[in-house]
Design an enzyme around this catalytic site. Structure first.
Site, mmCIF file in Angstrom:
data_model
loop_
_atom_site.group_PDB
_atom_site.id
_atom_site.type_symbol
_atom_site.label_atom_id
_atom_site.label_comp_id
_atom_site.label_asym_id
_atom_site.label_seq_id
_atom_site.Cartn_x
_atom_site.Cartn_y
_atom_site.Cartn_z
ATOM 1 N N ASP A 4 0.857 -1.193 0.000
ATOM 2 C CA ASP A 4 0.000 0.000 0.000
ATOM 3 C C ASP A 4 0.891 1.240 0.000
ATOM 4 O OD1 ASP A 4 -3.148 0.691 1.220
ATOM 5 O OD2 ASP A 4 -1.617 2.244 1.191
ATOM 6 N N ASP A 102 -4.002 2.326 -4.951
ATOM 7 C CA ASP A 102 -2.656 2.335 -4.346
ATOM 8 C C ASP A 102 -2.350 1.067 -3.564
ATOM 9 O OD1 ASP A 102 -4.022 2.710 -1.900
ATOM 10 O OD2 ASP A 102 -2.428 4.003 -1.150
ATOM 11 N N GLU A 103 -3.048 -0.014 -3.895
ATOM 12 C CA GLU A 103 -2.957 -1.204 -3.065
ATOM 13 C C GLU A 103 -3.049 -2.467 -3.912
ATOM 14 O OE1 GLU A 103 -6.223 -0.831 -0.369
ATOM 15 O OE2 GLU A 103 -5.625 -2.640 0.692
#
Ligand code: TTP
Ligand code: MG
Length: 341
Positions: A4, A102-103
Site C-alpha cells: 500500500d 494504491d494497493e
C-alpha cells in the site's frame, strides 16, 4: 504480500512540487477559508499530526491546521502513476490482485520462504522508489488478511514479514479495530463483551460472532486464529464511474438539486459510452444536513443502453432517497459499476 502506497495522493503532490516537502499537505475539497463543504481525500503524515484524516470535512481540516497546503485532487494523474506502479509489481509474481488505486496483493508462495519473500519485497520497494520516487509499505503474511494487517502496522515506509510461526504473537495484542472490516459500530458491540484485542476475540463463540458479524462471523472466527483462505486473484477490473457534488448551502430546492444531478448523469453516461464501458448497476447517494448519508443501488436485468432510461431511473432513486428524509441536502452522488459479464 500486500503493498500500500503511503499517503498516496499527497505523496504524489509532494513529488511534483518539492516546495511542499515537509509541510502539512491536504488533498481534497476547497477549504474556502473554513467555509468549504467537501471532505479530505488524504493528508500527508505532517498534516496527520494535526488530526487530519481521509473523509474528515474539509472545514474541520482547515480549523485543525489553517496553514496547511490544500490542493484539489487530480485523479487522472494519480491513475497514471498507479498504472505504472502496478506494472512494476506485476513483474514480480504472475498471481497478482489490484485492490485499489494504491494497493495490491501478490502471491509469493513460489519463492519458498518468508525470508526470501522479504528479500523480494525489498527489491520491489527499491524499484518503486527508483522509478517513481515514491515510498510504500509492504506486509507479508501467510494469507491476505495477515499481510494487510502487517502493512498497516508497518506504515509508513515499512516492511514487515509475519511468518506462520509468528502469526499468533503478532495478532494477539492487536486492538480489534485493526482487523479489516471491523468498524466503529462492531468495535462497540465487541467492547460490550469485554473484547478489546484479537486475543480476547478468540474467547467469543462462533454463534456470538455470527450474531455480531452476520454471515462474516465465521470468517472473523478464523481470522482471530490467523486463518483466511481468500485467494489472490485478479478479479475482473472492478471499475466504476462516479461523480458527487456538494452544494454551497444545504438545500431542498428541486431546481438546484436536479440540475446538478442531471449534469452528473450526463457526464457519467457519456464517459461510459466513450470508453465502451457496459453497466447494469447504478447507485445514488444523498448526504443530508448533519452528514447522514444514504445510498440506494439498483441492478437492471440487462445493460443500460439509453440515456433517457438511465436519467429516469437515476432520478427515481434520488427522489426516493429525498422522500425518505426531509432534511436539506448537502451532497449528492451517482455511480455505475462496470460489468462485462
Ligand atoms: P489509502 O491507502 O487508504 O490512504 P493513503 O495512501 O492516503 O495513506 P496511507 O495508506 O499511508 O494510510 O487511500 C489511497 C488513496 O485513496 C488516498 O491517497 C486518497 C484516496 N482516498 C480518498 O480519496 N478518500 C478516502 O476516504 C480514502 C480512505 C482514500
Ligand atoms: Mg495508501
Amino acid at each position: 504480500m500486500h503493498l500500500d502506497m503511503d499517503a498516496f495522493f499527497a505523496q504524489i503532490e509532494e513529488r511534483e512540487n518539492p516546495r511542499f516537502k515537509g509541510k502539512p499537505l491536504v488533498v481534497g475539497a476547497d477549504p474556502k477559508e473554513g467555509k468549504g463543504r467537501g471532505v479530505v481525500s488524504t493528508a500527508n503524515y505532517e498534516a496527520r499530526k494535526y488530526g487530519i484524516r481521509s473523509a474528515l470535512p474539509i472545514s474541520q481540516a482547515f480549523k485543525l491546521c489553517p496553514e496547511a497546503v490544500f490542493l484539489p485532487p487530480n485523479i487522472l494523474f494519480y491513475e497514471k502513476v498507479s498504472e505504472r506502479i502496478m506494472g512494476i509489481l506485476k513483474k514480480f509474481s504472475p498471481v497478482f490482485e489490484i485492490s485499489s488505486l494504491d494497493e495490491a496483493f501478490l502471491d509469493l508462495s513460489f519463492v519458498g520462504s518468508f525470508s526470501k519473500a522479504e528479500d523480494l519485497a525489498k527489491k520491489i520497494k527499491k524499484e518503486i522508489f527508483e522509478k517513481e520516487k515514491l515510498i510504500c509499505t509492504i506486509g507479508i503474511g501467510s494469507n491476505k488478511v495477515i499481510a494487510k494487517m502487517a502493512t498497516n502496522k508497518a506504515k509508513p515506509d515499512g516492511l514487515l514479514a509475519v511468518s506462520l510461526k509468528e502469526t499468533e504473537k503478532f495478532l494477539d495484542p492487536l486492538p480489534i479495530r485493526e482487523i479489516p472490516g471491523v468498524g466503529p459500530k462492531t468495535e462497540e458491540k465487541l467492547k460490550a463483551l469485554n473484547v478489546e484485542t484479537v486475543k480476547d476475540l478468540k474467547d467469543v463463540s462462533k454463534k456470538d460472532l455470527e450474531r455480531i458479524f452476520g454471515k462474516n462471523g465465521l470468517g472473523v472466527y478464523e481470522i482471530a486464529r490467523g486463518r483466511n483462505d481468500d485467494p489472490v486473484c485478479q478479479r475482473e477490473e472492478a471499475k466504476s464511474l462516479s461523480r458527487s457534488f456538494t452544494f454551497e448551502k444545504d438545500t431542498r430546492e428541486a431546481d438546484i438539486i436536479f440540475s446538478a444531478f442531471e449534469k452528473m448523469t450526463k457526464e457519467i453516461f457519456s464517459e461510459a459510452e466513450k470508453e465502451s464501458l457496459p453497466f447494469r448497476t447504478l447507485w445514488v447517494t444523498c448526504r443530508f444536513s448533519g452528514f447522514e448519508t444514504k445510498r440506494k443501488e439498483t441492478t437492471f436485468p440487462s445493460r443500460v443502453k439509453y440515456f433517457s432510461f438511465f436519467e429516469k431511473e437515476s432520478k427515481k432513486i434520488l427522489l426516493k432517497l429525498m422522500m425518505e428524509n426531509s432534511k436539506p441536502v448537502r451532497m449528492i452522488g451517482i455511480g455505475v459499476k462496470v460489468d462485462r459479464s
